[in-house]
Design a protein around this motif. Structure first.
Motif, PDB file in Angstrom:
ATOM      1  N   UNK A 317     -14.125 -25.846  56.437  1.00 51.91           N
ATOM      2  CA  UNK A 317     -13.270 -26.606  57.350  1.00 51.91           C
ATOM      3  C   UNK A 317     -12.856 -27.912  56.665  1.00 51.91           C
ATOM      4  N   UNK A 318     -11.565 -28.170  56.603  1.00 50.59           N
ATOM      5  CA  UNK A 318     -11.053 -29.353  55.909  1.00 50.59           C
ATOM      6  C   UNK A 318     -11.607 -30.635  56.515  1.00 50.59           C
ATOM      7  N   UNK A 319     -11.719 -30.682  57.826  1.00 52.46           N
ATOM      8  CA  UNK A 319     -12.197 -31.900  58.481  1.00 52.46           C
ATOM      9  C   UNK A 319     -13.654 -32.171  58.146  1.00 52.46           C
ATOM     10  N   UNK A 320     -14.475 -31.135  58.067  1.00 55.12           N
ATOM     11  CA  UNK A 320     -15.868 -31.329  57.666  1.00 55.12           C
ATOM     12  C   UNK A 320     -15.950 -31.796  56.212  1.00 55.12           C
ATOM     13  N   UNK A 321     -15.078 -31.275  55.363  1.00 47.67           N
ATOM     14  CA  UNK A 321     -15.041 -31.721  53.972  1.00 47.67           C
ATOM     15  C   UNK A 321     -14.798 -33.220  53.894  1.00 47.67           C
ATOM     16  N   UNK A 322     -13.840 -33.702  54.673  1.00 52.32           N
ATOM     17  CA  UNK A 322     -13.539 -35.133  54.664  1.00 52.32           C
ATOM     18  C   UNK A 322     -14.710 -35.950  55.199  1.00 52.32           C
ATOM     19  N   UNK A 323     -15.430 -35.415  56.188  1.00 55.03           N
ATOM     20  CA  UNK A 323     -16.596 -36.127  56.703  1.00 55.03           C
ATOM     21  C   UNK A 323     -17.636 -36.357  55.626  1.00 55.03           C
ATOM     22  N   UNK A 324     -17.874 -35.360  54.784  1.00 50.13           N
ATOM     23  CA  UNK A 324     -18.835 -35.523  53.690  1.00 50.13           C
ATOM     24  C   UNK A 324     -18.307 -36.471  52.616  1.00 50.13           C
ATOM     25  N   UNK A 325     -16.991 -36.519  52.417  1.00 46.42           N
ATOM     26  CA  UNK A 325     -16.431 -37.478  51.474  1.00 46.42           C
ATOM     27  C   UNK A 325     -16.592 -38.907  51.975  1.00 46.42           C
ATOM     28  N   UNK A 326     -16.502 -39.112  53.281  1.00 43.44           N
ATOM     29  CA  UNK A 326     -16.788 -40.430  53.851  1.00 43.44           C
ATOM     30  C   UNK A 326     -18.217 -40.844  53.514  1.00 43.44           C
ATOM     31  N   UNK A 374      -1.498 -24.306  61.019  1.00 43.08           N
ATOM     32  CA  UNK A 374      -1.947 -23.905  62.355  1.00 43.08           C
ATOM     33  C   UNK A 374      -3.459 -23.674  62.370  1.00 43.08           C
ATOM     34  N   UNK A 375      -4.170 -24.592  61.721  1.00 46.74           N
ATOM     35  CA  UNK A 375      -5.622 -24.522  61.682  1.00 46.74           C
ATOM     36  C   UNK A 375      -6.148 -25.329  60.513  1.00 46.74           C
ATOM     37  N   UNK A 376      -7.475 -25.459  60.436  1.00 46.10           N
ATOM     38  CA  UNK A 376      -8.095 -26.284  59.403  1.00 46.10           C
ATOM     39  C   UNK A 376      -9.012 -25.485  58.475  1.00 46.10           C
ATOM     40  N   UNK A 377      -8.970 -24.166  58.543  1.00 43.99           N
ATOM     41  CA  UNK A 377      -9.817 -23.354  57.686  1.00 43.99           C
ATOM     42  C   UNK A 377      -9.180 -23.115  56.329  1.00 43.99           C
ATOM     43  N   UNK A 378      -9.940 -23.324  55.246  1.00 44.23           N
ATOM     44  CA  UNK A 378      -9.413 -23.130  53.905  1.00 44.23           C
ATOM     45  C   UNK A 378      -9.209 -21.656  53.573  1.00 44.23           C
ATOM     46  N   UNK A 379      -9.992 -20.780  54.173  1.00 49.57           N
ATOM     47  CA  UNK A 379      -9.866 -19.351  53.849  1.00 49.57           C
ATOM     48  C   UNK A 379      -8.504 -18.794  54.258  1.00 49.57           C
ATOM     49  N   UNK A 380      -7.957 -19.346  55.325  1.00 46.13           N
ATOM     50  CA  UNK A 380      -6.677 -18.843  55.811  1.00 46.13           C
ATOM     51  C   UNK A 380      -5.505 -19.661  55.292  1.00 46.13           C
ATOM     52  N   UNK A 381      -5.781 -20.681  54.474  1.00 37.31           N
ATOM     53  CA  UNK A 381      -4.739 -21.615  54.054  1.00 37.31           C
ATOM     54  C   UNK A 381      -3.947 -21.055  52.877  1.00 37.31           C
TER      55      UNK A 381
END
Length: 528
Positions: A317-326, A374-381
């Protein structure tokens, strides 16, 4: 018949007699604007079309006040104002040095960008239920935390921003939001309780809550009070609020749940209040205890940096990735605090300002990316490079910046921190900083490859074009990181001066208590 006794009272012994300079009102103006316009937004909550423009007007005025305050402090030094005309330490003091004014200025920029981005990211229902009043309340709490000169009121402003951020987190009332809000609120309330306990111990030992007064009195109780215990307690509390290892699991569990604009504001502002508190408390109040705890802080910094970057690598999930970068970025700031040198502190401050801009911009970017995919999943991106090449260009700039690669703003604080580490022989800390940069580069490179470069297996329906307000806020923040990278000299001049002021807190103390040497407290004068 005896007459009524009369007494000559010299009010200058206890109260401010001279009126403050007009420019000194900048220190409280952001709070006044925040609360007034927050109240106006609350009063017009049913008018969801008018409310955003009222809020943005307030945010613009807050930013203007922040700019005025920064310029005033930059040219004239620390600005002090004590409420009720009482002299410190009896009155509630606001003290804006360059550290606080710089954080307040960046907070004003982030807040205004968030308000503009939210014009399209926040729907009518969320406006009706208080998005903009909560935003202005949170901005007031964040700004006041950077400017207060009273440690108890630092706790109060923490509570203000915690309450308002909790309100922003649960807007929408989805199950995942309530789950994230529960974790967020519980851990932050624990940290706030520990902070309050530390404040109570300090007051019991010294009998004052004014930070400058504590700083000049702390040496008298080191041999008779549990000063180190209080310092360790405050380190634990603020490290939890800053999302440092090992108490950082609340952040990736909650920051991906609200609206993307809320996540961006949280990433840019809330953890930085914890970092500011660590810098202020340990370099102004507890410099000797910081020296003792430097090794512990360095270990926490390394664990936070490296594990945050590894966590980003493991996410889909892109948003979770950014949380860990924070989280990873917080480790870099703590590394500067652990080093405690002028170079290390300048690097930590530069990194904090850089992170406020870049992490907010990354969340805004991924909000637009999520609309396109239309979503935040990298697998479908996939396929965004051909669909929106301008978005790919902005993503590349921000990804290079967050990785600490030239020519953008992230490279300079990393270079400062590595140099400061090598200067004291802490090669392992320098290695951890460089390793974190490499892992971050891999994590964001993976996002770019999957979301932008890879062809999408199934062609999705064409997405709506992002609103101009969303693109404008994103471009403005991206422009700042480009400018700070290409022309870093003004930022470095400010952060170098901040580092010098932190290492010589007597300037801050003398601004609050500007009496001549040997004067009694009753003779101390300060501005209203």
């Amino acid at each position: 018949m005896a007459g009524k006794a009369t007494y000559d009272v010299n009010l200058s012994d206890a109260m401010v007699i001279e009126p403050p300079l007009p420019a000194d009102w900048f220190v409280v103006a952001p709070l006044v604007f925040g609360f007034i316009f927050g109240a106006l937004c609350l009063m017009t909550r049913k008018n969801t079309d008018r409310q955003p423009y009222i809020a943005i007007t307030g945010l613009v005025l807050m930013l203007v006040a922040d700019i005025g305050l920064f310029w005033h402090v930059l040219n004239n030094g620390t600005v002090v104002m004590t409420m009720g005309r009482w002299l410190p330490p009896f009155g509630i003091t606001f003290a804006a040095d360059l550290l606080g004014a710089s954080f307040a200025l960046l907070a004003g920029i982030i807040g205004l960008a968030g308000g503009v981005f939210a014009l399209r990211d926040v729907d009518r229902s969320e406006r009706r239920y208080g998005f903009y009043p909560f935003l202005l309340m949170m901005m007031s709490g964040v700004t006041a935390a950077f400017l207060t000169g009273d440690i108890f009121n630092l706790y109060v402003w923490f509570e203000v921003l915690l309450i308002s951020s909790f309100g922003l987190l649960v807007l929408g009332s989805q199950r995942i939001q309530l789950d994230g809000a529960t974790k967020y609120a519980f851990l932050n309330l624990v940290a706030t309780t520990l902070f309050l306990l530390g404040v109570a111990y300090l007051y019991g030992m010294i009998g004052t809550l004014n930070m400058a007064d504590i700083a000049r009195s702390i040496g008298e109780v080191r041999g008779s009070g549990p000063v180190f215990t209080v310092a360790a307690l405050l380190l634990f509390a603020f490290a939890m609020k800053a999302a440092a290892f090992p108490l950082n699991f609340w952040l990736p569990a909650s920051y991906h749940t609200p609206r993307i604009v809320v996540s961006g504001l949280f990433a840019g502002l809330l953890t930085k209040v914890g970092v500011y508190a660590l810098l202020r408390i340990f370099l102004t109040l507890f410099p000797a205890e910081r020296d003792i705890l430097a090794g512990t802080i360095a270990v926490i910094a390394v664990a936070t940096m490296v594990l945050g970057a590894l966590g980003a690598l493991a996410q889909n999930d892109i948003r979770r990735t950014l949380g860990f970068l924070v989280i990873s970025g917080i480790g870099s700031m703590l590394a500067g605090l652990a080093l405690g040198s002028a170079t290390g502190l300048s690097g930590a401050m530069f990194y904090a300002l850089h992170s406020m801009v870049v992490m907010t911009a990354l969340y805004f970017l991924m909000g637009i990316v999520g609309m396109q995919m239309r979503g935040f999943g990298l697998r479908e991106a996939g396929g965004l490079y051909t669909q929106a090449p301008w978005l790919a260009a902005i993503a590349l700039v921000l990804f290079l910046s967050v990785s600490g690669l030239p020519p953008f703003s992230g490279v300079w604080p990393k270079a400062y921190l590595v140099k400061a580490s090598l200067d004291v022989g802490a090669w392992w800390l320098a290695f951890a900083i460089l390793l974190t940069g490499l892992l971050t580069t891999i994590a964001v490179g993976r996002m770019f490859a999957l979301a932008f470069w890879r062809e999408r297996a199934e062609q999705a329906e064409p997405a709506a074009r992002p609103a101009g307000s969303m693109v404008g806020a994103l471009v403005a923040l991206t422009f700042l990181t480009v400018v700070a990278g290409v022309y870093p000299e003004p930022v470095i001049a400010v952060t170098d001066r901040i580092a010098a002021e932190l290492l010589a807190p007597s300037g801050y103390i003398d601004a609050v208590f500007p009496a001549a040497e040997g004067a009694t407290d009753a003779e101390v004068k300060t501005q209203q």
